[in-house]
Design an enzyme around this catalytic site. Structure first.
Site, PDB file in Angstrom:
ATOM      1  N   ASN A 222      65.805 -70.853  -7.367  1.00 17.94           N
ATOM      2  CA  ASN A 222      65.606 -70.176  -8.645  1.00 17.94           C
ATOM      3  C   ASN A 222      65.246 -71.210  -9.701  1.00 17.94           C
ATOM      4  O   ASN A 222      65.208 -72.420  -9.422  1.00 17.94           O
ATOM      5  CB  ASN A 222      66.856 -69.374  -9.039  1.00 17.94           C
ATOM      6  CG  ASN A 222      68.093 -70.242  -9.131  1.00 17.94           C
ATOM      7  OD1 ASN A 222      68.176 -71.129  -9.982  1.00 17.94           O
ATOM      8  ND2 ASN A 222      69.057 -70.000  -8.253  1.00 17.94           N
ATOM      9  N   ARG A 223      65.027 -70.764 -10.916  1.00 13.88           N
ATOM     10  CA  ARG A 223      64.467 -71.635 -11.945  1.00 13.88           C
ATOM     11  C   ARG A 223      65.527 -72.255 -12.854  1.00 13.88           C
ATOM     12  O   ARG A 223      65.196 -72.802 -13.896  1.00 13.88           O
ATOM     13  CB  ARG A 223      63.473 -70.829 -12.791  1.00 13.88           C
ATOM     14  CG  ARG A 223      62.254 -70.352 -12.009  1.00 13.88           C
ATOM     15  CD  ARG A 223      61.446 -69.344 -12.818  1.00 13.88           C
ATOM     16  NE  ARG A 223      61.031 -69.899 -14.097  1.00 13.88           N
ATOM     17  CZ  ARG A 223      60.575 -69.166 -15.114  1.00 13.88           C
ATOM     18  NH1 ARG A 223      60.529 -67.856 -14.985  1.00 13.88           N
ATOM     19  NH2 ARG A 223      60.208 -69.744 -16.234  1.00 13.88           N
TER      20      ARG A 223
END
Length: 416
Positions: A222-223
C-alpha cells in the site's frame, strides 16, 4: 529560549558540532561548549567561541570568565571558580556530540577525569549522548553495554546514522546525525521543566506499510509512507517515553532517541509486535499492514510475457491478536484509513470488533491529507465520544492523539 550545554569529545565528527552550535545560537538559545583535550585536535576552541560568543572550557580547573553561566545572563566576572558545577547546575539540557567510544565508556562508568565527564556527572538536567565512531566500535558488545547502562539511568541516546564513515571510505552505522536532528532532540529535552509527563512509560509504535512478495522483485502493498507513525514516535519520545518504532518499509529516518526495528511483511510485523508488546504500556498501531498475501510467492522473477493468475489469502489480524493478549493497564490505539462514506461508523465498528481503546480515523479520500502528505486531519473515535482534529501538520496531529491517550489512561486509572 533554552540554555544548552554542548560537550564535544575527540572525533572527526566534531565539525558537525560546530554547525550544531551555530544552529542553536541562531535559534536564540544560550550555548556553552565543553571540550575534551582530544576534541581540540579536530576543531579549535576559538571556532566554537566565535560561534557561540562565550569561552570554551576544557579543564575542570579552569576559572570561567563569563559574567553569567550562559550568554545574556547577568553575573559578576569570574563568578565561580568551579566552572563545571556552575554550568551543569544552570543548563536546561546537556548534549555530548560527538560522543566517542572512549567518552561513552567513561560516562557509563561514572568517570570524572575531564571538564566534560565531570560536568556530565554533576548535571541534573536532561542529558543526551550522540555516539559517533567506526561501525565496528559501535557494534561491539562493550559499547552497546555502555549505551544500555546510560539509557537505564535516564540518559537519552541519539542513535547514529548509517552511511559513509571517515575510515577509508567505509560504510556502516556510526555517523553523527545532522545538526538539525541533534538540535531537535536537545530542544525537545530542554522543553520540559523537571520530570517529563511520560517518563517511565514504554511506548510501541508501528509505522509504514507492509509488502507481500509475488516474486523476488514484485509485491502487494500500500502507499503508506510512515510519516504519521514517525511523528507519533517523535512526540512520545519528546514526552519522555522509551519508544520502540517498528518500521515497515519506511524510508524516513527514525526520530532522535527512538529504537527502530525494520520489517517488511505482515508476518514480520506481527512477530516483532508480539515480541515487543508485553513490555509496553501504550501501543499505537499506525502501520498499514497489507490485508492479503499471495498463496505462494514465485522463487524466481515471473516473466511479463506469461499470464498471471494471483490467488490471495488474508494476512494476520495483528491488532486483534495483540488485544487478545493485553495485560491490565495497557492502552491500545488502532488506526483506520477509510475512503469517504460513513467513515466514522465504520471506525466505531472497528473499535468494537478489535477491542481497542481508541481508533484514529483518517479519511484518505481528501487528497490534501492522503498518503505522503505532511498534513493530516483525523477523528479520534473512543467508546464514549468522537473528537475531530482539524487539518494540521502531522507533528501537531500526533500531539493531539497523545493528549487523548493521556485522557483515556487517566480515566481508566480513576475508575480502577
Amino acid at each position: 529560549m533554552a540554555r544548552l550545554l554542548l560537550g564535544v569529545s575527540g572525533g572527526i565528527a566534531a565539525y558537525k558540532s560546530l554547525e550544531l552550535a551555530r544552529a542553536a545560537t541562531l535559534a536564540g538559545h544560550g550555548v556553552r561548549v565543553l571540550m575534551t583535550p582530544n576534541a581540540l585536535r579536530f576543531v579549535g576552541a576559538a571556532s566554537f567561541e566565535g560561534v557561540v560568543g562565550a569561552p570554551v572550557l576544557t579543564s575542570e580547573f579552569e576559572r570561567d570568565p563569563m559574567r553569567g553561566a550562559f550568554p545574556g545572563e547577568p553575573g559578576e566576572a569570574g563568578h565561580d571558580p568551579i566552572g563545571h558545577l556552575e554550568l551543569a547546575a544552570n543548563c536546561d539540557a546537556f548534549l555530548v556530540a560527538p560522543a566517542s567510544a572512549n567518552t561513552v565508556a567513561k560516562l557509563a562508568g561514572g568517570f570524572a577525569d575531564s571538564m566534560l565527564t565531570t560536568s556530565f556527572l554533576a548535571c541534573t538536567a536532561p542529558r543526551l549522548v550522540a555516539p559517533a565512531m567506526n561501525d565496528r566500535m559501535y557494534a561491539d558488545a562493550a559499547t552497546q553495554a555502555n549505551l544500555a547502562a546510560l539509557r537505564e539511568r535516564g540518559v537519552e541516546v541519539i542513535e547514529p546514522d548509517e552511511g559513509l564513515l571517515a575510515s577509508r571510505g567505509e560504510r556502516g552505522r556510526g555517523r553523527l546525525p545532522d545538526p538539525e536532528r541533534l538540535l531537535a532532540a536537545v530542544e525537545a529535552a530542554a522543553s520540559w521543566e523537571g520530570a517529563r509527563p511520560w517518563d517511565g512509560l514504554s511506548v510501541l509504535v508501528t509505522a509504514g506499510g507492509t509488502r507481500e512478495p509475488i516474486d523476488p522483485v514484485r509485491f502487494i502493498g500500500n502507499r503508506s509512507s510512515g510519516r504519521m507513525g514517525i511523528a507519533i514516535a517523535a512526540a512520545a519520545a519528546k514526552r519522555g517515553a522509551s519508544v520502540t518504532l517498528i518500521a515497515a518499509n519506511v524510508a524516513l529516518p527514525a526520530p532522535a532517541g527512538v529504537r527502530r526495528i525494520d520489517v517488511e511483511t505482515t508476518a514480520d510485523l506481527e512477530r516483532v509486535a508480539r515480541e515487543e508488546f508485553p513490555a509496553s504500556q501504550i501501543l499505537l498501531m499506525a502501520a498499514a499492514p497489507a490485508d492479503f498475501r499471495p498463496e505462494a510467492a514465485a522463487e524466481s522473477k515471473l516473466s511479463r510475457d506469461a499470464s498471471l493468475d494471483l490467488s490471495l489469502k488474508p494476512t494476520e489480524d495483528i491488532l486483534a491478536g495483540l488485544v487478545a493478549n493485553r495485560a491490565p493497564g495497557q492502552t491500545i490505539v488502532g488506526f483506520a484509513a477509510e475512503h469517504g462514506g460513513d467513515a466514522v461508523e465504520r471506525a466505531r465498528a472497528k473499535l468494537a470488533r478489535k477491542g481497542a481503546d481508541l481508533i484514529v480515523l483518517n479519511d484518505v479520500s481528501d487528497p490534501t491529507i492522503g498518503f505522503e502528505s505532511t498534513e493530516n486531519a483525523v477523528t479520534l473515535v473512543a467508546a464514549t465520544d468522537e473528537v475531530e482534529i482539524p487539518k494540521a501538520a502531522k507533528d501537531t496531529v500526533a500531539e493531539a492523539i497523545l493528549d487523548r491517550v493521556e485522557q483515556l489512561r487517566a480515566g481508566a486509572q480513576a475508575a480502577s
